[in-house]
Design an enzyme around this catalytic site. Sequence first.
Site, PDB file in Angstrom:
ATOM      1  CD  GLU A  77      45.007  45.754  43.516  1.00 40.07           C
ATOM      2  OE1 GLU A  77      44.302  46.045  44.173  1.00 40.07           O
ATOM      3  OE2 GLU A  77      45.541  44.606  43.552  1.00 40.07           O
ATOM      4  CB  ALA A  78      49.929  44.723  44.176  1.00 42.72           C
ATOM      5  CG  HIS A 560      35.093  37.670  58.329  1.00 45.26           C
ATOM      6  ND1 HIS A 560      34.042  37.238  59.075  1.00 45.26           N
ATOM      7  CD2 HIS A 560      35.213  37.131  56.949  1.00 45.26           C
ATOM      8  CE1 HIS A 560      33.296  36.594  57.797  1.00 45.26           C
ATOM      9  NE2 HIS A 560      33.767  36.748  56.690  1.00 45.26           N
ATOM     10  N   PRO A 605      32.209  41.027  56.530  1.00 47.38           N
ATOM     11  CG  PRO A 605      34.620  41.159  56.685  1.00 47.38           C
ATOM     12  CD  PRO A 605      33.467  40.364  56.770  1.00 47.38           C
ATOM     13  CD  GLN A 606      30.782  40.887  49.848  1.00 50.30           C
ATOM     14  OE1 GLN A 606      31.426  41.169  48.877  1.00 50.30           O
ATOM     15  NE2 GLN A 606      29.954  39.912  49.768  1.00 50.30           N
TER      16      GLN A 606
HETATM   17  C1  FAD Z   1      38.185  33.444  51.165  1.00 42.60           C
HETATM   18  C2  FAD Z   1      37.469  34.545  51.760  1.00 42.60           C
HETATM   19  C3  FAD Z   1      36.055  34.432  51.995  1.00 42.60           C
HETATM   20  C4  FAD Z   1      35.304  35.619  52.602  1.00 42.60           C
HETATM   21  N1  FAD Z   1      33.875  35.531  52.638  1.00 42.60           N
HETATM   22  C5  FAD Z   1      33.299  36.875  52.900  1.00 42.60           C
HETATM   23  C6  FAD Z   1      31.931  36.675  52.749  1.00 42.60           C
HETATM   24  O1  FAD Z   1      31.094  35.620  52.373  1.00 42.60           O
HETATM   25  N2  FAD Z   1      31.141  37.827  52.948  1.00 42.60           N
HETATM   26  C7  FAD Z   1      31.726  38.955  53.392  1.00 42.60           C
HETATM   27  O2  FAD Z   1      31.170  39.954  53.686  1.00 42.60           O
HETATM   28  N3  FAD Z   1      33.194  38.806  53.652  1.00 42.60           N
HETATM   29  C8  FAD Z   1      33.826  37.675  53.222  1.00 42.60           C
HETATM   30  N4  FAD Z   1      35.275  37.695  53.320  1.00 42.60           N
HETATM   31  C9  FAD Z   1      35.982  39.176  53.905  1.00 42.60           C
HETATM   32  C10 FAD Z   1      36.050  40.168  52.860  1.00 42.60           C
HETATM   33  O3  FAD Z   1      35.856  39.855  51.590  1.00 42.60           O
HETATM   34  C11 FAD Z   1      37.220  41.033  53.498  1.00 42.60           C
HETATM   35  O4  FAD Z   1      37.294  41.238  54.670  1.00 42.60           O
HETATM   36  C12 FAD Z   1      36.930  42.404  52.578  1.00 42.60           C
HETATM   37  O5  FAD Z   1      36.671  42.269  51.154  1.00 42.60           O
HETATM   38  C13 FAD Z   1      38.229  43.135  52.866  1.00 42.60           C
HETATM   39  O6  FAD Z   1      38.262  44.391  52.216  1.00 42.60           O
HETATM   40  P1  FAD Z   1      39.412  45.610  52.308  1.00 42.60           P
HETATM   41  O7  FAD Z   1      39.122  46.491  51.632  1.00 42.60           O
HETATM   42  O8  FAD Z   1      39.963  45.803  53.933  1.00 42.60           O
HETATM   43  O9  FAD Z   1      40.628  44.915  51.562  1.00 42.60           O
HETATM   44  P2  FAD Z   1      40.769  44.220  50.046  1.00 42.60           P
HETATM   45  O10 FAD Z   1      39.678  44.041  49.566  1.00 42.60           O
HETATM   46  O11 FAD Z   1      41.843  43.026  50.407  1.00 42.60           O
HETATM   47  O12 FAD Z   1      41.840  45.110  49.186  1.00 42.60           O
HETATM   48  C14 FAD Z   1      43.067  45.558  49.317  1.00 42.60           C
HETATM   49  C15 FAD Z   1      43.510  45.876  48.121  1.00 42.60           C
HETATM   50  O13 FAD Z   1      44.921  46.251  48.239  1.00 42.60           O
HETATM   51  C16 FAD Z   1      45.961  45.842  47.383  1.00 42.60           C
HETATM   52  N5  FAD Z   1      47.323  46.200  47.764  1.00 42.60           N
HETATM   53  C17 FAD Z   1      47.765  45.544  49.106  1.00 42.60           C
HETATM   54  N6  FAD Z   1      49.011  46.145  49.124  1.00 42.60           N
HETATM   55  C18 FAD Z   1      49.090  46.880  48.146  1.00 42.60           C
HETATM   56  C19 FAD Z   1      50.365  47.607  47.499  1.00 42.60           C
HETATM   57  N7  FAD Z   1      51.437  47.865  48.466  1.00 42.60           N
HETATM   58  N8  FAD Z   1      50.110  48.505  46.537  1.00 42.60           N
HETATM   59  C20 FAD Z   1      49.140  48.271  45.682  1.00 42.60           C
HETATM   60  N9  FAD Z   1      48.385  47.489  46.106  1.00 42.60           N
HETATM   61  C21 FAD Z   1      47.970  46.905  47.239  1.00 42.60           C
HETATM   62  C22 FAD Z   1      45.305  44.371  47.281  1.00 42.60           C
HETATM   63  O14 FAD Z   1      45.934  43.662  46.361  1.00 42.60           O
HETATM   64  C23 FAD Z   1      44.043  44.573  47.278  1.00 42.60           C
HETATM   65  O15 FAD Z   1      43.331  44.565  45.933  1.00 42.60           O
HETATM   66  C24 FAD Z   1      36.000  36.976  52.785  1.00 42.60           C
HETATM   67  C25 FAD Z   1      37.232  36.896  52.277  1.00 42.60           C
HETATM   68  C26 FAD Z   1      38.158  35.899  52.096  1.00 42.60           C
HETATM   69  C27 FAD Z   1      39.576  36.045  51.594  1.00 42.60           C
END
Ligand code: FAD
Length: 626
Positions: A77-78, A560, A605-606
């Site tokens: 994790e970065a 999203h 999408p969470q």
């Molecule tokens: C401000 C905001 C509000 C939102 N509101 C909602 C809400 O109310 N309800 C809802 O359901 N969803 C909401 N979302 C959307 C939802 O949270 C995200 O779509 C979802 O959590 C993304 O999940 P993921 O597993 O795809 O990526 P992430 O949870 O972003 O995980 C990716 C991880 O990979 C790490 N990473 C990336 N590149 C590297 C690398 N090269 N080396 C090591 N680590 C790396 C990152 O640091 C991060 O920790 C919101 C998002 C944001 C930003």
Amino acid sequence: MVRSSTFHILLCWALAVNFTLGDNTGSKKPRRTRLRSSAWGFPGQNATFDYIVVGGGNTGLAIAARLAEKASVAVIEAGGFHDQDNSNGSVVPAYALTGIPFVAVGTDYPRQPLIDWDLTTVPLPGVGGRVIHYAQAKTLGGCTTLNTLSYLRATKGSHEEWARLAGDRAYSFDNMLPYFRRSVTLTPPDWKKRNAPNATFTYDASAFASGKGGPVQVSFNPWVDPAATWFAKAVQTEGFPMSTEGFSSGTLSGFSSWVPLTVDPVLSERSTARAYLEDVILRTQIIVYHQTQALKVNFDPSKKATSVTVATRDLEYTLSARKEIIISAGVFHSPQLLMVSGVGPAATLQSHSIPVIADLPGVGQNLQDPFTFSIATGLGSLPTGTGYVTSSSPEIQASILRDYLEDAAGPLTSVGGYLSFEKLPKRWRQGFGNRTAALLGSLHEDWPEIELIGAGVPDGTGSGTTGLLAGVLLRPFSLGSVTISSASMLDKPVIDLGWLTDPADQELAVATFKRLREVLNSTALAPVRVGPELVPGFEAVRTDQEILEFVKANGNHIWHASSTCSMGKKGDKSAVVDSRGRVFGVKGLRVADMSVLPVNLPNHPQGTMYALGEKIAEDILRGADK
Ligand SMILES: Cc1cc2nc3c(=O)[nH]c(=O)nc-3n(C[C@H](O)[C@H](O)[C@H](O)COP(=O)(O)OP(=O)(O)OC[C@H]3O[C@@H](n4cnc5c(N)ncnc54)[C@H](O)[C@@H]3O)c2cc1C
Ligand SMILES: *[C@@H]1O[C@H](CO)[C@@H](O)[C@H](O)[C@H]1NC(C)=O
Ligand SMILES: *[C@@H]1O[C@H](CO)[C@@H](O)[C@H](O)[C@H]1NC(C)=O
Ligand SMILES: *[C@@H]1O[C@H](CO)[C@@H](O)[C@H](O)[C@H]1NC(C)=O
Ligand SMILES: *[C@@H]1O[C@H](CO)[C@@H](O)[C@H](O)[C@H]1NC(C)=O
Ligand SMILES: *[C@@H]1O[C@H](CO)[C@@H](O)[C@H](O)[C@H]1NC(C)=O
């Protein structure tokens, strides 16, 4: 001589220790709680694990935690720890709206380098060349540490489409339900604590595990925003009856609902994907490399992914996987990591002198980003949660802080919470061209085209409230992309969100704007509405052309974005992964996160990402058991 051999012995010892920590398959001894410090990787030392998960976010930590119960796992994790690096902004629910200012979309956003990736887009042609900041969390827990906490699920029909595109019934809503249930634990509402007898509701408890489900906590906020109750009344009057089952059972369209939040109800603190890690870190041998960025996935001559080159600050080393590597780096970094590792569109890779391991034209394509904009109207001095939280009155501040710290109650526990979904009513679709009508008509009958979100915010005068009603285009037909500017992960991905480049989205945006105006004009809001429309103003923006110009100049994302490593059937040239997340054209490599959704689902999408993590972890463990 002596020195260097001593060093060598120490190094071997350290490597041996690290190896033992990384291997939990042998021991039959019941495990005692281990030292917390033995859960973290040694920066600079090569090490080997069964599985390596790149990205400790929403999806990645669900996968890593489940795998760690059966095998040795490293998480790369970065970032670090949201509660340290972002203070209580990522802990107190209401601060999701008032305490994380750096999620702003303008390029003048206040920077927060400890937890935000600092990503901005290229100038977006569909919206007049605007450049947008796209907040993405860099921390254990990923975007679940920054998001607005709403917990809901997509519709049955949209899950059917996911299943169809993936060629796998596993993604039907009913087949995903066990994973939804397994990932979260729902606590029923505390009606006594809830301050608003006018904000009661029913919900379908069977959509959740009975009793303890997964590590992530979901609960209903004990304090209801008065402004939200008025928006609720307005949408109910204007054609969105309140759902009797809530938004976790596969129906959204045509209804409105209070939605629960990813909040631990005991302390009223944000519950994040890190709950998965906290659950397993003491009882398994999972190893976490935090502050460590994955730079490249390495393949052996048979195109099996064998290791990841990583860097902790500028210290580079190699973490190897005996079994598999899973990339969960999010919608922008997962495709970037594939490309710099030699998996992606051949021409792109060659232009950066990256040797092509697998020519997959779909990597970074098909980006779908729901687009949103809002209309503002005066709400007099209607009390709101954000009004209390940002109040300049020392008495109010002391009182809400006391409620929160002593009783886990009051405005600090609450984040909006009333959502509405629909297909636009007939009267607002008359102007659609045939193509737009056909595209929208191709969606399943339960697939909402738009979502409405109402909120009251302080108007800046110290006493007044502005009401904002946002519309979200849930099925973006405009496609964006992610690509690379170099062969290095240290350079940022190049992001084009595609907004409004498809005329269908423009037509839908204009119609949605009119629908928002209709809802804001509801007689149900009359008792609290004050004065004429504030933004954009009824006189200033009237014609379709004026509306389109307004949304182009003011529209945003709601964070999203999806589909940059789309799931699909074997032989589908644009597909990047199969229905189990396995990357086509190579071995031992999966992707699982927002990037693999073949289509952006109508939801927030969470919850879907937690369920996807559970599902992919089960696929991996089943495959490994064979
Ligand atoms: C401000 C905001 C509000 C939102 N509101 C909602 C809400 O109310 N309800 C809802 O359901 N969803 C909401 N979302 C959307 C939802 O949270 C995200 O779509 C979802 O959590 C993304 O999940 P993921 O597993 O795809 O990526 P992430 O949870 O972003 O995980 C990716 C991880 O990979 C790490 N990473 C990336 N590149 C590297 C690398 N090269 N080396 C090591 N680590 C790396 C990152 O640091 C991060 O920790 C919101 C998002 C944001 C930003
Ligand atoms: C959050 O931290 C800030 C600054 O450290 C402090 O003023 C505020 O009271 C804290 N909020 C809570 C709910 O503890
Ligand atoms: C609901 O009740 C709350 C608390 O009493 C109040 O502030 C709010 O105005 C009410 N909303 C409506 C729509 O009556
Ligand atoms: C770590 O692994 C890399 C890649 O296999 C190798 O080049 C390097 O020498 C190793 N370092 C040590 C200290 O073994
Ligand atoms: C749209 O479809 C209708 C009937 O299907 C047809 O009469 C009309 O010519 C079409 N319009 C355009 C612009 O293609
Ligand atoms: C608002 O509603 C009133 C009737 O309640 C109607 O006369 C007026 O035209 C509406 N305005 C808009 C902008 O829809």
